[in-house]
Design a protein around this motif. Structure first.
Motif, PDB file in Angstrom:
ATOM      1  N   GLU A  44     -20.171  27.393 -20.027  1.00  0.00           N
ATOM      2  CA  GLU A  44     -18.926  27.019 -20.699  1.00  0.00           C
ATOM      3  C   GLU A  44     -18.335  28.217 -21.446  1.00  0.00           C
ATOM      4  O   GLU A  44     -17.125  28.450 -21.411  1.00  0.00           O
ATOM      5  CB  GLU A  44     -19.159  25.840 -21.643  1.00  0.00           C
ATOM      6  CG  GLU A  44     -19.561  24.553 -20.936  1.00  0.00           C
ATOM      7  CD  GLU A  44     -18.542  24.062 -19.924  1.00  0.00           C
ATOM      8  OE1 GLU A  44     -17.330  24.181 -20.178  1.00  0.00           O
ATOM      9  OE2 GLU A  44     -18.977  23.570 -18.857  1.00  0.00           O
ATOM     10  N   GLU A  64     -14.745  30.118 -20.601  1.00  0.00           N
ATOM     11  CA  GLU A  64     -13.723  30.289 -21.643  1.00  0.00           C
ATOM     12  C   GLU A  64     -13.318  31.758 -21.784  1.00  0.00           C
ATOM     13  O   GLU A  64     -12.131  32.084 -21.866  1.00  0.00           O
ATOM     14  CB  GLU A  64     -14.252  29.752 -22.974  1.00  0.00           C
ATOM     15  CG  GLU A  64     -13.213  29.743 -24.074  1.00  0.00           C
ATOM     16  CD  GLU A  64     -13.734  29.117 -25.356  1.00  0.00           C
ATOM     17  OE1 GLU A  64     -13.244  29.528 -26.423  1.00  0.00           O
ATOM     18  OE2 GLU A  64     -14.605  28.224 -25.305  1.00  0.00           O
ATOM     19  N   THR A  68     -25.808  25.380 -19.314  1.00  0.00           N
ATOM     20  CA  THR A  68     -24.519  24.736 -19.561  1.00  0.00           C
ATOM     21  C   THR A  68     -23.722  25.445 -20.651  1.00  0.00           C
ATOM     22  O   THR A  68     -22.536  25.723 -20.477  1.00  0.00           O
ATOM     23  CB  THR A  68     -24.724  23.259 -19.937  1.00  0.00           C
ATOM     24  OG1 THR A  68     -25.460  22.628 -18.888  1.00  0.00           O
ATOM     25  CG2 THR A  68     -23.410  22.547 -20.144  1.00  0.00           C
ATOM     26  N   THR A 117     -20.339  24.514 -13.520  1.00  0.00           N
ATOM     27  CA  THR A 117     -21.309  24.879 -14.542  1.00  0.00           C
ATOM     28  C   THR A 117     -22.680  24.995 -13.886  1.00  0.00           C
ATOM     29  O   THR A 117     -23.026  24.193 -13.031  1.00  0.00           O
ATOM     30  CB  THR A 117     -21.334  23.792 -15.636  1.00  0.00           C
ATOM     31  OG1 THR A 117     -20.037  23.718 -16.225  1.00  0.00           O
ATOM     32  CG2 THR A 117     -22.365  24.084 -16.701  1.00  0.00           C
TER      33      THR A 117
END
Length: 132
Positions: free
Chosen positions: A117, A121, A113, A108
Motif C-alpha cells: 500500500e 501511494e 500488505t 497487493t
C-alpha cells in the motif's frame, strides 16, 4: 532416563520458533503516517527521474523513484523500504507488476500488505508529479 531424551528433544524443538522470530523494527502505531516529503523531478541522460513521496507505514518508510522514457515507466527503484523479510521478497513482484501495468493500479502482495500500500501511494505520487 528413557523420558529425558524425548523431553529434551521436544523442548529444543519448541524453542526453535522462538529463536527464529523476527521482531518488526517499525512503530507500534496502527495509524499510517502522512507523507513526509513531496515528489521531486529531475532529468537524467536516459529519461525523467521522479521521486515519490515518503510514506510511513507500521513496518517503516516506503519511497520509490520512477524513471520515465516519455510517458512509459522504464524503471522503478526503491529508495526506502522496511527492513523486513516479506518486504524484501515483495519488492521484485511490485516492480514487475508496475512495469507491466504502467500504472499504480497493481495487486497487493500477500504477506506484505502495508509495504504494498505504501509502495502504491508513493508510486502514484511520482506518476502525478511527472504529469504536472
Amino acid at each position: 532416563m528413557k523420558r529425558a531424551i524425548p523431553v529434551l528433544v521436544l523442548s529444543v524443538a519448541g524453542l526453535i520458533p522462538v529463536w527464529r522470530y523476527d521482531v518488526s523494527t517499525g512503530t507500534s502505531s496502527t495509524e499510517v503516517a502522512a507523507p513526509a516529503t513531496t515528489p521531486s523531478t529531475s532529468s537524467s541522460g536516459t529519461g525523467v527521474v521522479v521521486k515519490g513521496t515518503t510514506v510511513g507505514t507500521e513496518k517503516g518508510d516506503v519511497q520509490v523513484e520512477v524513471t520515465f522514457e516519455g510517458d512509459v515507466i522504464s524503471a522503478v527503484r526503491m529508495l526506502k523500504q522496511p527492513n523486513h523479510p516479506q518486504t524484501t521478497a515483495a519488492v521484485p513482484t511490485l516492480i514487475s507488476e508496475t512495469l507491466q501495468a504502467q500504472s499504480a493500479d497493481i495487486d497487493t502482495v500477500s504477506g506484505a500488505t502495508l509495504t504494498s500500500e505504501g509502495y502504491k501511494e508513493s508510486l502514484q505520487a511520482a506518476i502525478d508529479a511527472k504529469g504536472a
